[in-house]
Scaffold this motif. Structure first.
Motif, PDB file in Angstrom:
ATOM      1  N   LYS A 198      75.416  70.077  44.274  1.00  6.53           N
ATOM      2  CA  LYS A 198      75.160  70.107  42.837  1.00  6.53           C
ATOM      3  C   LYS A 198      73.765  69.584  42.515  1.00  6.53           C
ATOM      4  O   LYS A 198      73.090  70.103  41.617  1.00  6.53           O
ATOM      5  CB  LYS A 198      76.228  69.287  42.108  1.00  6.53           C
ATOM      6  N   GLU A 199      73.312  68.591  43.254  1.00  5.98           N
ATOM      7  CA  GLU A 199      71.971  68.052  43.031  1.00  5.98           C
ATOM      8  C   GLU A 199      70.904  69.084  43.393  1.00  5.98           C
ATOM      9  O   GLU A 199      69.887  69.212  42.705  1.00  5.98           O
ATOM     10  CB  GLU A 199      71.788  66.772  43.861  1.00  5.98           C
ATOM     11  N   ARG A 200      71.148  69.835  44.481  1.00  4.65           N
ATOM     12  CA  ARG A 200      70.203  70.897  44.856  1.00  4.65           C
ATOM     13  C   ARG A 200      70.114  71.947  43.748  1.00  4.65           C
ATOM     14  O   ARG A 200      69.030  72.434  43.419  1.00  4.65           O
ATOM     15  CB  ARG A 200      70.638  71.570  46.162  1.00  4.65           C
ATOM     16  N   ARG A 201      71.248  72.297  43.189  1.00  3.59           N
ATOM     17  CA  ARG A 201      71.267  73.295  42.114  1.00  3.59           C
ATOM     18  C   ARG A 201      70.510  72.790  40.884  1.00  3.59           C
ATOM     19  O   ARG A 201      69.808  73.561  40.227  1.00  3.59           O
ATOM     20  CB  ARG A 201      72.709  73.641  41.737  1.00  3.59           C
ATOM     21  N   ARG A 202      70.625  71.511  40.598  1.00  5.44           N
ATOM     22  CA  ARG A 202      69.888  70.962  39.457  1.00  5.44           C
ATOM     23  C   ARG A 202      68.388  71.027  39.702  1.00  5.44           C
ATOM     24  O   ARG A 202      67.617  71.348  38.793  1.00  5.44           O
ATOM     25  CB  ARG A 202      70.326  69.509  39.200  1.00  5.44           C
ATOM     26  N   ARG A 203      67.975  70.711  40.956  1.00  3.99           N
ATOM     27  CA  ARG A 203      66.542  70.773  41.278  1.00  3.99           C
ATOM     28  C   ARG A 203      66.012  72.194  41.167  1.00  3.99           C
ATOM     29  O   ARG A 203      64.833  72.399  40.880  1.00  3.99           O
ATOM     30  CB  ARG A 203      66.294  70.233  42.695  1.00  3.99           C
ATOM     31  N   GLN A 204      66.911  73.155  41.396  1.00  2.00           N
ATOM     32  CA  GLN A 204      66.516  74.554  41.313  1.00  2.00           C
ATOM     33  C   GLN A 204      66.575  75.095  39.891  1.00  2.00           C
ATOM     34  O   GLN A 204      66.269  76.251  39.643  1.00  2.00           O
ATOM     35  CB  GLN A 204      67.424  75.402  42.212  1.00  2.00           C
ATOM     36  N   GLY A 205      66.997  74.230  38.948  1.00  2.00           N
ATOM     37  CA  GLY A 205      67.053  74.635  37.552  1.00  2.00           C
ATOM     38  C   GLY A 205      68.285  75.437  37.194  1.00  2.00           C
ATOM     39  O   GLY A 205      68.326  76.086  36.140  1.00  2.00           O
ATOM     40  N   LYS A 206      69.316  75.436  38.061  1.00  2.00           N
ATOM     41  CA  LYS A 206      70.525  76.203  37.797  1.00  2.00           C
ATOM     42  C   LYS A 206      71.513  75.380  36.978  1.00  2.00           C
ATOM     43  O   LYS A 206      71.567  74.157  37.088  1.00  2.00           O
ATOM     44  CB  LYS A 206      71.179  76.640  39.112  1.00  2.00           C
ATOM     45  N   GLU A 207      72.306  76.082  36.156  1.00  2.00           N
ATOM     46  CA  GLU A 207      73.316  75.407  35.345  1.00  2.00           C
ATOM     47  C   GLU A 207      74.382  74.783  36.246  1.00  2.00           C
ATOM     48  O   GLU A 207      74.949  75.458  37.116  1.00  2.00           O
ATOM     49  CB  GLU A 207      73.959  76.420  34.395  1.00  2.00           C
ATOM     50  N   THR A 208      74.628  73.507  36.077  1.00  2.00           N
ATOM     51  CA  THR A 208      75.547  72.771  36.948  1.00  2.00           C
ATOM     52  C   THR A 208      76.405  71.826  36.125  1.00  2.00           C
ATOM     53  O   THR A 208      75.904  71.141  35.227  1.00  2.00           O
ATOM     54  CB  THR A 208      74.758  71.949  37.994  1.00  2.00           C
ATOM     55  N   ARG A 209      77.699  71.793  36.423  1.00  2.00           N
ATOM     56  CA  ARG A 209      78.586  70.882  35.704  1.00  2.00           C
ATOM     57  C   ARG A 209      78.251  69.430  36.002  1.00  2.00           C
ATOM     58  O   ARG A 209      77.777  69.095  37.080  1.00  2.00           O
ATOM     59  CB  ARG A 209      80.040  71.152  36.108  1.00  2.00           C
ATOM     60  N   ASP A 210      78.530  68.570  35.029  1.00  2.00           N
ATOM     61  CA  ASP A 210      78.282  67.137  35.217  1.00  2.00           C
ATOM     62  C   ASP A 210      79.237  66.575  36.271  1.00  2.00           C
ATOM     63  O   ASP A 210      80.353  67.073  36.461  1.00  2.00           O
ATOM     64  CB  ASP A 210      78.494  66.388  33.900  1.00  2.00           C
ATOM     65  N   ASP A 211      78.804  65.518  36.966  1.00  2.00           N
ATOM     66  CA  ASP A 211      79.660  64.830  37.925  1.00  2.00           C
ATOM     67  C   ASP A 211      80.714  64.024  37.172  1.00  2.00           C
ATOM     68  O   ASP A 211      80.467  63.536  36.056  1.00  2.00           O
ATOM     69  CB  ASP A 211      78.834  63.886  38.802  1.00  2.00           C
ATOM     70  N   SER A 212      81.867  63.878  37.788  1.00  2.00           N
ATOM     71  CA  SER A 212      82.921  63.072  37.181  1.00  2.00           C
ATOM     72  C   SER A 212      83.784  62.476  38.281  1.00  2.00           C
ATOM     73  O   SER A 212      83.568  62.739  39.471  1.00  2.00           O
ATOM     74  CB  SER A 212      83.791  63.929  36.249  1.00  2.00           C
ATOM     75  N   LYS A 213      84.786  61.687  37.873  1.00  2.00           N
ATOM     76  CA  LYS A 213      85.677  61.085  38.869  1.00  2.00           C
ATOM     77  C   LYS A 213      86.537  62.147  39.564  1.00  2.00           C
ATOM     78  O   LYS A 213      87.142  61.882  40.602  1.00  2.00           O
ATOM     79  CB  LYS A 213      86.576  60.045  38.202  1.00  2.00           C
ATOM     80  N   PHE A 214      86.578  63.356  38.981  1.00  2.00           N
ATOM     81  CA  PHE A 214      87.373  64.424  39.565  1.00  2.00           C
ATOM     82  C   PHE A 214      86.579  65.265  40.562  1.00  2.00           C
ATOM     83  O   PHE A 214      87.148  66.099  41.262  1.00  2.00           O
ATOM     84  CB  PHE A 214      87.917  65.335  38.465  1.00  2.00           C
ATOM     85  N   THR A 215      85.252  65.055  40.621  1.00  2.00           N
ATOM     86  CA  THR A 215      84.422  65.837  41.537  1.00  2.00           C
ATOM     87  C   THR A 215      84.863  65.632  42.981  1.00  2.00           C
ATOM     88  O   THR A 215      84.930  64.507  43.473  1.00  2.00           O
ATOM     89  CB  THR A 215      82.939  65.428  41.407  1.00  2.00           C
ATOM     90  N   GLY A 216      85.180  66.711  43.650  1.00  2.00           N
ATOM     91  CA  GLY A 216      85.582  66.639  45.052  1.00  2.00           C
ATOM     92  C   GLY A 216      87.037  66.284  45.265  1.00  2.00           C
ATOM     93  O   GLY A 216      87.503  66.243  46.402  1.00  2.00           O
ATOM     94  N   ARG A 217      87.781  66.020  44.190  1.00  2.00           N
ATOM     95  CA  ARG A 217      89.177  65.660  44.338  1.00  2.00           C
ATOM     96  C   ARG A 217      90.011  66.918  44.590  1.00  2.00           C
ATOM     97  O   ARG A 217      89.789  67.949  43.979  1.00  2.00           O
ATOM     98  CB  ARG A 217      89.673  64.949  43.077  1.00  2.00           C
TER      99      ARG A 217
END
Length: 280
Positions: A254-273
């Motif tokens: 997700k961080e790579r996508r943000r650096r690339q300027g792509k739309e990415t959902r915010d991180d949360s406690k559910f990320t990766g769950r």
């Protein structure tokens, strides 16, 4: 019949569902693809610590594209096989994917890409799979459109399996006719199994060709270490799903996508769950 894949059927037929699945199950095939992809990117001589936009020609299931993503680059993949692109989508690769025939030219704007790589695809353009196909014209159409969509000073690197010297001449002559300079780099030229051909094309005038590997026996030790590291990475990539169970892996992606300027959902406690499975 010849054992060469391009002699058995057109690529969009040869790389059907069954063949495409091998690229997520065959560890040896993935190892070879990974090694060749990393070497192709190395031969591009891209600027360090600078994300570039690369086009992957004959991208298949996206294995070579993942090498680009891991090095921080953005990429667009083109392939004629819908089955291979389907596998790439299942593996959730980060590149944009386009279904298309390279022999009909590339539909991108001028200077859209900072470089191009291609793994095991170029030799397919030397075949006349239809009565209307003229290999020389298709190669020229392809190289002309590629030259146009590359930024000046950039490179295109093709790993391919030439059938004979005449095929090499056909390919290189059409590339030069389209405006490219460059030449052939042959790694491990004295090895039957390890020998690999890389066509290195340049858009900014003639430049020195990179040095081929395997010309000095002292390179043996470093290569063996690098191969063991690649084998570990292949095990992670094999299913295309296992690494995605890791929260850290998802956050990094997700961080790579943000650096690339792509739309990415915010991180949360559910990320990766893990989520409960549903049966339909």
């Amino acid at each position: 019949m010849s054992g060469r894949p391009e002699h058995q059927a057109p690529p969009e037929i040869f790389y059907g569902e069954d063949e495409a699945r091998k690229y997520t199950r065959n560890t040896r095939m993935m190892e070879i693809q990974l090694v060749m992809s990393e070497r192709a990117v190395e031969l591009l001589c891209l600027p360090e610590n600078q994300p570039c936009h690369i086009i992957d020609l004959g991208c298949g299931s996206g294995l070579s594209g993942e090498t680009l993503s891991e090095q921080g680059h953005v990429w667009t993949g083109v392939d004629i096989s819908s089955a291979m692109l389907g596998v790439a989508k299942e593996r959730e690769v980060e590149g944009d994917l386009l279904l298309g025939d390279l022999g009909q030219g590339l539909p991108f704007r001028a200077g859209a890409f900072d470089g191009a790589i291609s793994i095991s695809a170029l030799q397919w353009l030397c075949n006349a799979d239809q009565k209307s196909h003229n290999p020389a014209k298709r190669l020229y159409t392809f190289f002309t459109s590629l030259y146009g969509c590359l930024s000046r000073g950039s490179r295109a690197v093709f790993q391919f399996y030439p059938e004979n010297s005449s095929q090499v001449e056909l390919i290189t002559s059409q590339a030069m006719k389209a405006g490219f300079t460059g030449g052939l780099v042959v790694d491990y030229p004295n090895s039957t199994k390890a020998k690999k051909f890389f066509l290195c094309l340049m858009t900014g005038g003639q430049q020195p060709l990179p040095t081929a590997l395997g010309l000095d026996s002292r390179e043996g030790a470093p290569n063996s270490v690098a191969f063991s590291q690649k084998r570990d990475r292949v095990k992670q990539l094999r299913s295309g799903k296992a690494p995605k169970k890791s929260r850290d892996w998802i956050l990094e992606k997700k961080e790579r996508r943000r650096r690339q300027g792509k739309e990415t959902r915010d991180d949360s406690k559910f990320t990766g769950r893990k989520r409960p499975s549903h049966v339909w």
